[in-house]
Design an enzyme around this catalytic site. Structure first.
Site, PDB file in Angstrom:
ATOM      1  N   HIS A 306     -17.148  55.925 -39.466  1.00  0.00           N
ATOM      2  CA  HIS A 306     -16.846  54.671 -38.761  1.00  0.00           C
ATOM      3  C   HIS A 306     -16.743  54.947 -37.272  1.00  0.00           C
ATOM      4  O   HIS A 306     -16.273  56.001 -36.858  1.00  0.00           O
ATOM      5  CB  HIS A 306     -15.516  54.077 -39.252  1.00  0.00           C
ATOM      6  N   ASP A 363     -16.977  49.677 -46.904  1.00  0.00           N
ATOM      7  CA  ASP A 363     -18.129  49.436 -47.787  1.00  0.00           C
ATOM      8  C   ASP A 363     -18.198  50.376 -48.982  1.00  0.00           C
ATOM      9  O   ASP A 363     -18.976  50.132 -49.903  1.00  0.00           O
ATOM     10  CB  ASP A 363     -19.425  49.548 -46.969  1.00  0.00           C
TER      11      ASP A 363
HETATM   12  C1  SDX Z   1     -19.148  48.565 -41.073  1.00  0.00           C
HETATM   13  O1  SDX Z   1     -17.629  48.578 -36.375  1.00  0.00           O
HETATM   14  C2  SDX Z   1     -17.043  48.060 -37.379  1.00  0.00           C
HETATM   15  O2  SDX Z   1     -15.881  47.692 -37.356  1.00  0.00           O
HETATM   16  C3  SDX Z   1     -17.925  47.870 -38.601  1.00  0.00           C
HETATM   17  C4  SDX Z   1     -17.239  47.417 -39.891  1.00  0.00           C
HETATM   18  C5  SDX Z   1     -16.703  46.012 -39.769  1.00  0.00           C
HETATM   19  O3  SDX Z   1     -15.763  45.692 -40.502  1.00  0.00           O
HETATM   20  O4  SDX Z   1     -17.312  45.208 -39.018  1.00  0.00           O
HETATM   21  O5  SDX Z   1     -16.173  48.290 -40.190  1.00  0.00           O
HETATM   22  C6  SDX Z   1     -18.219  47.405 -41.070  1.00  0.00           C
HETATM   23  O6  SDX Z   1     -20.217  48.453 -40.557  1.00  0.00           O
HETATM   24  C7  SDX Z   1     -18.693  49.873 -41.665  1.00  0.00           C
HETATM   25  C8  SDX Z   1     -19.753  50.996 -41.527  1.00  0.00           C
HETATM   26  C9  SDX Z   1     -20.809  50.812 -42.629  1.00  0.00           C
HETATM   27  N1  SDX Z   1     -21.927  51.779 -42.391  1.00  0.00           N
HETATM   28  C10 SDX Z   1     -22.094  52.843 -43.183  1.00  0.00           C
HETATM   29  O7  SDX Z   1     -21.337  53.179 -44.083  1.00  0.00           O
HETATM   30  C11 SDX Z   1     -23.361  53.641 -42.874  1.00  0.00           C
HETATM   31  C12 SDX Z   1     -23.058  55.134 -42.858  1.00  0.00           C
HETATM   32  N2  SDX Z   1     -22.223  55.446 -41.684  1.00  0.00           N
HETATM   33  C13 SDX Z   1     -22.871  55.923 -40.504  1.00  0.00           C
HETATM   34  O8  SDX Z   1     -24.171  55.532 -40.269  1.00  0.00           O
HETATM   35  C14 SDX Z   1     -21.948  55.929 -39.278  1.00  0.00           C
HETATM   36  O9  SDX Z   1     -20.782  56.560 -39.646  1.00  0.00           O
HETATM   37  C15 SDX Z   1     -21.606  54.607 -38.596  1.00  0.00           C
HETATM   38  C16 SDX Z   1     -22.822  53.832 -38.274  1.00  0.00           C
HETATM   39  C17 SDX Z   1     -20.692  53.799 -39.448  1.00  0.00           C
HETATM   40  C18 SDX Z   1     -20.869  54.944 -37.299  1.00  0.00           C
HETATM   41  O10 SDX Z   1     -21.754  55.570 -36.495  1.00  0.00           O
HETATM   42  P1  SDX Z   1     -21.365  56.188 -35.052  1.00  0.00           P
HETATM   43  O11 SDX Z   1     -19.970  55.868 -34.696  1.00  0.00           O
HETATM   44  O12 SDX Z   1     -22.447  55.796 -34.106  1.00  0.00           O
HETATM   45  O13 SDX Z   1     -21.385  57.718 -35.305  1.00  0.00           O
HETATM   46  P2  SDX Z   1     -22.670  58.624 -35.117  1.00  0.00           P
HETATM   47  O14 SDX Z   1     -23.826  58.011 -35.839  1.00  0.00           O
HETATM   48  O15 SDX Z   1     -22.805  58.950 -33.668  1.00  0.00           O
HETATM   49  O16 SDX Z   1     -22.230  59.928 -35.923  1.00  0.00           O
HETATM   50  C19 SDX Z   1     -21.359  60.862 -35.318  1.00  0.00           C
HETATM   51  C20 SDX Z   1     -21.623  62.157 -36.105  1.00  0.00           C
HETATM   52  C21 SDX Z   1     -23.124  62.503 -36.174  1.00  0.00           C
HETATM   53  O17 SDX Z   1     -23.215  63.886 -36.338  1.00  0.00           O
HETATM   54  P3  SDX Z   1     -23.506  64.822 -34.974  1.00  0.00           P
HETATM   55  O18 SDX Z   1     -24.912  64.469 -34.511  1.00  0.00           O
HETATM   56  O19 SDX Z   1     -22.438  64.442 -33.975  1.00  0.00           O
HETATM   57  O20 SDX Z   1     -23.386  66.231 -35.488  1.00  0.00           O
HETATM   58  O21 SDX Z   1     -21.212  62.000 -37.472  1.00  0.00           O
HETATM   59  C22 SDX Z   1     -22.345  62.085 -38.318  1.00  0.00           C
HETATM   60  C23 SDX Z   1     -23.562  61.882 -37.473  1.00  0.00           C
HETATM   61  O22 SDX Z   1     -24.700  62.540 -38.017  1.00  0.00           O
HETATM   62  N3  SDX Z   1     -22.203  61.013 -39.315  1.00  0.00           N
HETATM   63  C24 SDX Z   1     -22.564  61.109 -40.593  1.00  0.00           C
HETATM   64  C25 SDX Z   1     -22.221  59.884 -41.171  1.00  0.00           C
HETATM   65  N4  SDX Z   1     -21.667  59.085 -40.250  1.00  0.00           N
HETATM   66  C26 SDX Z   1     -21.666  59.787 -39.097  1.00  0.00           C
HETATM   67  N5  SDX Z   1     -23.155  62.113 -41.304  1.00  0.00           N
HETATM   68  C27 SDX Z   1     -23.387  61.863 -42.616  1.00  0.00           C
HETATM   69  N6  SDX Z   1     -23.075  60.694 -43.254  1.00  0.00           N
HETATM   70  C28 SDX Z   1     -22.495  59.696 -42.561  1.00  0.00           C
HETATM   71  N7  SDX Z   1     -22.178  58.558 -43.195  1.00  0.00           N
END
Ligand code: SDX
Length: 429
Positions: A306, A363
């Site tokens: 998140h 989710d």
């Molecule tokens: C919702 O914003 C809100 O409030 C949203 C929400 C709401 O109520 O409105 O809460 C609802 O959208 C919840 C999120 C649902 N999405 C998912 O579950 C999809 C999977 N999650 C990721 O794609 C990610 O965690 C996000 C999109 C939720 C957040 O992305 P960020 O904050 O942009 O983080 P990032 O992509 O920059 O990741 C930071 C690091 C990265 O690694 P590094 O390159 O720094 O080494 O964490 C890793 C990412 O690769 N990472 C993950 C991961 N989420 C982040 N690695 C593996 N699996 C994951 N799920």
């Protein structure tokens, strides 16, 4: 605590105001930065940028706190109705008995959808995704409910907010029924907000739907947990589109479109697809975890991570707890719940997930609850949208009444070709 921040650029010191919120959050006010320094800030994804001051929802990502108008979401999930929670978000206070009675009456009176809208639904290809249909149909509401000249702007805004809350359930259930070639079921004045939706989804002329209080309660909690979440992607889209002073239906339609994305609300559908894939491949959650950690693999562990929460999403805690009780009471055993729990268990012990502060978000368990209620997977994000509607409305309303309101128009740093001349086609390589 300092009330100003000092910035030194090319040897010159600039003082910027530091603003503080009611929960002690602080921000540097950069609204005069370009005028004073000629520079802008750069923050892809806006992870460090506040777009507004808001009094609607407070989140603390480090402590896992979520409050709507100051009330902890845990208390609302335990004690409130979804209707009360919507009223709280939109009007800033819980309704008294008279206000709640009037709100219920208005939601009932406006719960029908213009009969001519059915023609739109029937023309969508059967396999159309319900989020695409919902976004299009919400945008179409302006055509069916145009602004009336004999109404003040305040009255127009009030009726539009109520119409949307009243009709969104009917519109969602209609797309489900029509996609299956079934008779559309109308809302009923004797049913509550949540009961009405389930009845419109599952009642049929040959098999009347029997209201199940466990399913109704699960839906109530589900929608309360999704009702608002400060400046997430879809809410920011509603504010951005609304800032051009377009009508509320169009701004909400944009929010629905943003929520559809698998990185946002579409994740609840993607989680179930991921768990099903793991289940069908013999339960290999270890492979899913390794793929999620592999930088060269675009696969993400859906429902994990998140932008704000760097600890367990408080909504996921409630959702997970609800799964056990709901499935047991409904005498359902869902193998995907066991896989989800094991996946969480393994991921949370893995250094990659620990180091990246990756926990289950709202989710991760949401789909298990919706499956238990009988909601089809492709409707999961529509369920999120119905829950989030009061939050979108509240945020839009706050923005249009903000005295400092202006159209949202971010800047950029240009990195393309510097000035060059047009070359005639005969001289191009
Ligand atoms: C919702 O914003 C809100 O409030 C949203 C929400 C709401 O109520 O409105 O809460 C609802 O959208 C919840 C999120 C649902 N999405 C998912 O579950 C999809 C999977 N999650 C990721 O794609 C990610 O965690 C996000 C999109 C939720 C957040 O992305 P960020 O904050 O942009 O983080 P990032 O992509 O920059 O990741 C930071 C690091 C990265 O690694 P590094 O390159 O720094 O080494 O964490 C890793 C990412 O690769 N990472 C993950 C991961 N989420 C982040 N690695 C593996 N699996 C994951 N799920």
């Amino acid at each position: 605590m300092e009330k100003t921040a000092r910035l030194i650029i090319d040897g010159k010191t600039y003082e910027l105001q530091v603003v503080e919120g009611s929960e002690g959050e602080r921000a540097i006010d950069i609204s005069s930065l370009r005028k004073e320094t000629g520079l802008i800030t750069l923050d892809p994804g806006y992870a460090n940028t506040g777009c507004c001051k808001s009094s609607i929802t407070f989140m603390d990502g480090e402590k896992g706190i979520l409050r709507y108008r100051g009330i902890p979401v845990e208390q609302l999930a335990e004690k409130a109705t979804f209707k009360e929670t919507a009223y709280l978000l939109i009007h800033g206070k819980l309704p008294n008995t008279k206000e709640l009675k009037r709100y219920s009456m208005l939601l009932n009176d406006h719960s029908l959808v213009h009969e001519d809208m059915k023609a739109f639904y029937t023309k969508f290809p059967r396999a159309s995704h319900p989020m695409g249909i919902l976004s299009a149909m919400v945008n179409a509401l302006r055509s069916f409910y145009p602004e009336l000249n004999n109404q003040t702007e305040e009255e127009e805004i009030m009726i539009t907010m109520t119409r949307l809350m009243a009709k969104i359930r009917t519109m969602a259930a209609m797309s489900y029924k029509i996609s299956r070639g079934h008779k559309v079921i109308y809302p009923r004045p004797d049913l509550s907000y949540c009961e009405n939706f389930l009845n419109m989804m599952f009642d049929t002329p040959v098999m009347p739907y029997k209201i199940n209080s466990l399913e109704v309660n699960a839906l109530r909690v589900f929608w309360i947990l999704h009702a608002d979440h400060e400046q997430n992607c879809s809410t920011s889209s509603v504010r951005m589109v609304g800032s051009a002073r377009v009508n509320l239906y169009a701004a909400i339609s944009a929010g629905i479109a943003a929520l559809w994305g698998p990185l946002h609300g579409g994740a609840n559908q993607a989680v179930i697809e991921m768990l099903t894939m793991i289940h069908d491949s013999g339960g290999g959650y270890k492979k899913a975890i390794e793929k999620a950690k592999d930088k060269n693999d675009p696969f993400r562990l859906m429902g994990f991570g998140h932008r704000v929460y760097k600890t367990y999403d408080p909504r996921a805690k409630i959702m997970k707890k609800m799964c056990d009780g709901l499935l047991e009471s409904l005498h359902i055993s869902d193998p995907l719940l066991d896989i989800a729990k094991e996946l969480e268990n393994q991921a949370r012990k893995d250094p990659y997930f620990i180091d990246h502060n990756l926990y289950p978000n709202v989710d991760f368990y949401a789909g298990i609850v919706l499956r238990a209620i009988g909601i089809p997977t492709n409707m999961f994000t529509v369920m999120f949208a119905i829950g989030r509607l009061p939050g979108w409305i509240a945020q839009w309303k706050e923005s249009i009444y903000d005295p400092n309101w202006k159209i949202s128009r971010p800047r950029q740093i240009y990195t393309g070709p510097v000035k060059r001349d047009y070359v005639a086609i005969t001289e191009r390589g």
